[in-house]
Design an enzyme around this catalytic site. Structure first.
Site, PDB file in Angstrom:
ATOM      1  N   ASP A 154       8.767  10.365   2.884  1.00  0.00           N
ATOM      2  CA  ASP A 154       8.539   9.137   2.125  1.00  0.00           C
ATOM      3  C   ASP A 154       7.258   9.290   1.319  1.00  0.00           C
ATOM      4  O   ASP A 154       6.196   9.575   1.875  1.00  0.00           O
ATOM      5  CB  ASP A 154       8.428   7.942   3.077  1.00  0.00           C
ATOM      6  CG  ASP A 154       8.575   6.621   2.330  1.00  0.00           C
ATOM      7  OD1 ASP A 154       9.247   6.600   1.275  1.00  0.00           O
ATOM      8  OD2 ASP A 154       8.019   5.617   2.803  1.00  0.00           O
ATOM      9  N   TYR A 156       4.666   7.823  -2.003  1.00  0.00           N
ATOM     10  CA  TYR A 156       3.801   6.656  -2.189  1.00  0.00           C
ATOM     11  C   TYR A 156       3.506   6.606  -3.682  1.00  0.00           C
ATOM     12  O   TYR A 156       2.376   6.608  -4.113  1.00  0.00           O
ATOM     13  CB  TYR A 156       2.528   6.918  -1.365  1.00  0.00           C
ATOM     14  CG  TYR A 156       1.639   5.747  -1.035  1.00  0.00           C
ATOM     15  CD1 TYR A 156       2.151   4.567  -0.515  1.00  0.00           C
ATOM     16  CD2 TYR A 156       0.253   5.855  -1.196  1.00  0.00           C
ATOM     17  CE1 TYR A 156       1.317   3.514  -0.173  1.00  0.00           C
ATOM     18  CE2 TYR A 156      -0.589   4.814  -0.848  1.00  0.00           C
ATOM     19  CZ  TYR A 156      -0.045   3.652  -0.337  1.00  0.00           C
ATOM     20  OH  TYR A 156      -0.881   2.620   0.014  1.00  0.00           O
ATOM     21  N   HIS A 162       1.809  -0.460  -6.123  1.00  0.00           N
ATOM     22  CA  HIS A 162       1.911  -0.656  -4.675  1.00  0.00           C
ATOM     23  C   HIS A 162       0.690  -0.068  -3.966  1.00  0.00           C
ATOM     24  O   HIS A 162       0.077  -0.723  -3.120  1.00  0.00           O
ATOM     25  CB  HIS A 162       3.195  -0.003  -4.145  1.00  0.00           C
ATOM     26  CG  HIS A 162       3.292   0.014  -2.647  1.00  0.00           C
ATOM     27  ND1 HIS A 162       3.506  -1.127  -1.902  1.00  0.00           N
ATOM     28  CD2 HIS A 162       3.180   1.032  -1.754  1.00  0.00           C
ATOM     29  CE1 HIS A 162       3.540  -0.809  -0.617  1.00  0.00           C
ATOM     30  NE2 HIS A 162       3.336   0.487  -0.502  1.00  0.00           N
ATOM     31  N   GLU A 195      10.348  -2.468   2.643  1.00  0.00           N
ATOM     32  CA  GLU A 195       9.852  -1.724   1.491  1.00  0.00           C
ATOM     33  C   GLU A 195      11.059  -1.314   0.667  1.00  0.00           C
ATOM     34  O   GLU A 195      11.898  -0.536   1.127  1.00  0.00           O
ATOM     35  CB  GLU A 195       9.043  -0.481   1.923  1.00  0.00           C
ATOM     36  CG  GLU A 195       7.725  -0.838   2.591  1.00  0.00           C
ATOM     37  CD  GLU A 195       6.791   0.350   2.789  1.00  0.00           C
ATOM     38  OE1 GLU A 195       7.276   1.504   2.778  1.00  0.00           O
ATOM     39  OE2 GLU A 195       5.573   0.117   2.946  1.00  0.00           O
ATOM     40  N   GLU A 213      12.836   0.791  -1.946  1.00  0.00           N
ATOM     41  CA  GLU A 213      12.569   2.122  -2.476  1.00  0.00           C
ATOM     42  C   GLU A 213      13.841   2.725  -3.061  1.00  0.00           C
ATOM     43  O   GLU A 213      14.945   2.235  -2.833  1.00  0.00           O
ATOM     44  CB  GLU A 213      12.053   3.048  -1.358  1.00  0.00           C
ATOM     45  CG  GLU A 213      10.875   2.451  -0.577  1.00  0.00           C
ATOM     46  CD  GLU A 213      10.152   3.451   0.300  1.00  0.00           C
ATOM     47  OE1 GLU A 213      10.454   4.663   0.201  1.00  0.00           O
ATOM     48  OE2 GLU A 213       9.286   3.020   1.076  1.00  0.00           O
ATOM     49  N   ASP A 258      12.636   0.897   3.645  1.00  0.00           N
ATOM     50  CA  ASP A 258      11.782   1.559   4.629  1.00  0.00           C
ATOM     51  C   ASP A 258      11.053   0.468   5.426  1.00  0.00           C
ATOM     52  O   ASP A 258       9.881   0.186   5.184  1.00  0.00           O
ATOM     53  CB  ASP A 258      10.800   2.483   3.894  1.00  0.00           C
ATOM     54  CG  ASP A 258       9.867   3.199   4.840  1.00  0.00           C
ATOM     55  OD1 ASP A 258      10.265   3.488   5.971  1.00  0.00           O
ATOM     56  OD2 ASP A 258       8.714   3.463   4.433  1.00  0.00           O
ATOM     57  N   ARG A 271       3.657  -3.818   9.876  1.00  0.00           N
ATOM     58  CA  ARG A 271       2.301  -3.696   9.321  1.00  0.00           C
ATOM     59  C   ARG A 271       1.215  -3.748  10.390  1.00  0.00           C
ATOM     60  O   ARG A 271       0.151  -3.130  10.213  1.00  0.00           O
ATOM     61  CB  ARG A 271       2.066  -4.814   8.301  1.00  0.00           C
ATOM     62  CG  ARG A 271       3.019  -4.822   7.125  1.00  0.00           C
ATOM     63  CD  ARG A 271       2.940  -3.560   6.312  1.00  0.00           C
ATOM     64  NE  ARG A 271       3.887  -3.605   5.194  1.00  0.00           N
ATOM     65  CZ  ARG A 271       4.268  -2.530   4.511  1.00  0.00           C
ATOM     66  NH1 ARG A 271       3.773  -1.342   4.814  1.00  0.00           N
ATOM     67  NH2 ARG A 271       5.125  -2.643   3.527  1.00  0.00           N
ATOM     68  N   GLN A 286       1.208  -0.378  12.000  1.00  0.00           N
ATOM     69  CA  GLN A 286       0.761   0.589  11.003  1.00  0.00           C
ATOM     70  C   GLN A 286      -0.754   0.546  10.826  1.00  0.00           C
ATOM     71  O   GLN A 286      -1.425   1.585  10.785  1.00  0.00           O
ATOM     72  CB  GLN A 286       1.457   0.285   9.666  1.00  0.00           C
ATOM     73  CG  GLN A 286       1.124   1.235   8.529  1.00  0.00           C
ATOM     74  CD  GLN A 286       1.783   0.808   7.213  1.00  0.00           C
ATOM     75  OE1 GLN A 286       2.529  -0.171   7.164  1.00  0.00           O
ATOM     76  NE2 GLN A 286       1.511   1.543   6.152  1.00  0.00           N
ATOM     77  N   LYS A 306       6.800   2.895  11.303  1.00  0.00           N
ATOM     78  CA  LYS A 306       7.848   3.175  10.321  1.00  0.00           C
ATOM     79  C   LYS A 306       8.939   4.068  10.903  1.00  0.00           C
ATOM     80  O   LYS A 306       9.761   4.594  10.153  1.00  0.00           O
ATOM     81  CB  LYS A 306       7.241   3.859   9.081  1.00  0.00           C
ATOM     82  CG  LYS A 306       6.420   2.902   8.224  1.00  0.00           C
ATOM     83  CD  LYS A 306       5.636   3.662   7.190  1.00  0.00           C
ATOM     84  CE  LYS A 306       4.893   2.733   6.240  1.00  0.00           C
ATOM     85  NZ  LYS A 306       5.760   2.136   5.222  1.00  0.00           N
ATOM     86  N   THR A 351      15.157   3.071   9.015  1.00  0.00           N
ATOM     87  CA  THR A 351      15.107   3.164   7.552  1.00  0.00           C
ATOM     88  C   THR A 351      16.546   3.016   7.084  1.00  0.00           C
ATOM     89  O   THR A 351      17.406   3.806   7.480  1.00  0.00           O
ATOM     90  CB  THR A 351      14.535   4.517   7.105  1.00  0.00           C
ATOM     91  OG1 THR A 351      13.229   4.688   7.670  1.00  0.00           O
ATOM     92  CG2 THR A 351      14.434   4.596   5.589  1.00  0.00           C
ATOM     93  N   GLU A 403       2.615  -7.205  -0.133  1.00  0.00           N
ATOM     94  CA  GLU A 403       2.082  -7.459  -1.472  1.00  0.00           C
ATOM     95  C   GLU A 403       2.396  -8.871  -1.948  1.00  0.00           C
ATOM     96  O   GLU A 403       1.548  -9.557  -2.524  1.00  0.00           O
ATOM     97  CB  GLU A 403       2.663  -6.457  -2.469  1.00  0.00           C
ATOM     98  CG  GLU A 403       2.244  -5.025  -2.227  1.00  0.00           C
ATOM     99  CD  GLU A 403       3.114  -4.086  -3.038  1.00  0.00           C
ATOM    100  OE1 GLU A 403       2.826  -3.891  -4.217  1.00  0.00           O
ATOM    101  OE2 GLU A 403       4.100  -3.562  -2.483  1.00  0.00           O
TER     102      GLU A 403
HETATM  103 MN    MN Z   1       7.825   3.518   2.472  1.00  0.00          MN
END
Ligand code: MN
Length: 413
Positions: A124, A126, A131, A196, A198, A230, A234, A237, A250, A254, A357
């Site tokens: 994965d 970034y 973001h 997330e 993606e 994903d 938080r 994390q 994570k 997924t 976000e």
């Molecule tokens: Mn991700």
């Protein structure tokens, strides 16, 4: 003879359908009365049994589809990808194939999607500057939003292939360690579960270790794209990610879309990526290379309510750069590798591909139409990511959807 990309099908598919004959995504499905999983092609609201169709009309390639997954096709390489796509296009556009093909079509709603390919390694990235900068402000308040390395290379982490699941699979709320505001460390169900949105790139042709794939070589290895959620805890994390990056926060699930859209269907979606400053090192410098930006427009809904429209065209690093960077260090590519983009977020407030976000780290909860508020996901919440992109002659190429509902954490023993 290969039909033109804008050819019309003998099927009753509306011209504006995202799964028109210009898309032809591949997947794996089960259906009542059919043995085993089957490889399928989506056309309109129907699914073509490619395992059966290839046995009847393309026997030389039929072994690729016998197992009912995309694994054989992925490994067969670009020549096979083009040959099969041209054949399927002919079957759906040339009237004389209709008697053979029509009985092999069934309504998509009567099929059950399977994970379309065996996920080899999951990486994965970034790749969204928007973001990464927003997350940087949340995780390191007062510091520089981007770490000093961010604009020099596509950052990523190696994820967990075994927890990649197909759209529709329930997602159990994960548990783990977190540290509260007072510094107490506890274990329990995540209190800050997020999504997330993606885009995933699926590797077809492998590359041996120690043989870097240059930017111009990416098209030989990348077969197509899928949508990815994903899921991210938080609170887990934030406590675990220093110094080695994401781990259990994570690793629980997924989700991927059931349909993999071949890159051949996205030729009209190619667009120049944003300007880079500083100019990347030579092995990542795509200034003079073919553009690998893709104008894919994502939509994220939470319980059916649209919460974001992230633009993939705004991504700073491209899939070609991700392949070049990954292999530059000596890593091989394996058939079935899933290279996800990282959360897709644009500059606008409504363009964020994660709740972290959208809610300012949970400080500005969203209010849903039913009056309830969301800082992070509740049990029972359903998140769906859909997407489409420009196709030929004003059409849209659909990527389908990736959908998942949160189920309660497994009680502690
Ligand atoms: Mn991700």
């Amino acid at each position: 003879m290969t039909a033109a990309p804008t050819a019309t099908t003998w099927l009753d598919v509306p011209p504006g359908h995202p799964f028109g004959v210009h898309t032809l995504p591949y997947g794996s499905f089960r259906a009542a009365g059919l043995p085993g999983p089957r490889t399928g092609v989506a056309i309109g609201d129907l699914v073509l049994d490619l395992t059966a169709a290839s046995a009847a009309l393309l026997p030389g390639r039929a072994p690729l589809f016998a197992a009912g997954t995309l694994d054989g096709l992925l490994a067969a390489g670009a020549g096979a990808w083009a040959e099969v796509r041209a054949a399927v296009t002919d079957w759906l556009t040339v009237e004389r194939f209709r008697p053979v093909i029509e009985p092999l079509l069934r309504p998509a709603v009567t099929t059950v999607p399977e994970l379309p390919f065996t996920v080899a390694d999951f990486t994965d990235f970034y790749a969204s500057e928007h973001h990464a900068a927003r997350m940087g402000r949340l995780l390191r308040p007062g510091g520089e939003p981007l770490t000093p390395n961010w604009r020099h290379m596509p950052l990523g982490y190696h994820g967990r292939a075994g927890s990649v699941v197909v759209s529709g699979t329930p997602v159990t709320r994960p548990s783990g360690q977190r540290r509260d505001g007072g510094g107490a460390v506890t274990f329990g169900p995540s209190l800050r579960l997020d999504f997330e949105a993606e885009v995933g790139f699926v590797v077809g042709t492998p590359a041996p270790p120690g043989r870097p794939v240059p930017l111009a070589g990416a098209a030989r290895h990348l077969f197509g794209v899928c949508l990815v959620n994903d899921w991210s805890a938080r609170d887990l994390q934030a406590w675990e990610y220093v110094p080695l990056g994401p781990f259990l926060g994570k690793a629980f699930a997924t989700s991927v879309s059931p349909w993999v859209v071949p890159l051949a269907a996205l030729a009209h979606a190619r667009t120049a990526p944003p300007p880079r400053d500083p100019r990347p090192l030579p092995y990542l410098d795509d200034t003079a290379a073919e553009p690998w930006g893709l104008a894919i427009d994502l939509t994220v809904t939470l319980n059916g309510h649209t919460v974001a429209r992230p633009p993939f065209a705004a991504m700073y690093w491209t899939a070609a750069q991700q392949v070049a960077h990954l292999t530059a260090g000596g890593a091989p590519l394996r058939t079935g590798d899933l290279l996800a983009s990282g959360t897709v977020s644009g500059p606008g407030d409504g363009e964020c591909g994660s709740l972290a976000e959208l809610t300012g780290g949970g400080t500005r909860p969203l209010t849903l139409p039913d009056g309830t508020r969301r800082a992070f996901l509740h049990d029972g919440d359903e998140v769906t990511v859909t997407a489409d992109a420009p196709g030929p002659a004003g059409t849209r190429v659909g990527l389908g959807e990736v959908r998942g509902r949160v189920t309660p954490a497994v009680p502690a023993v």
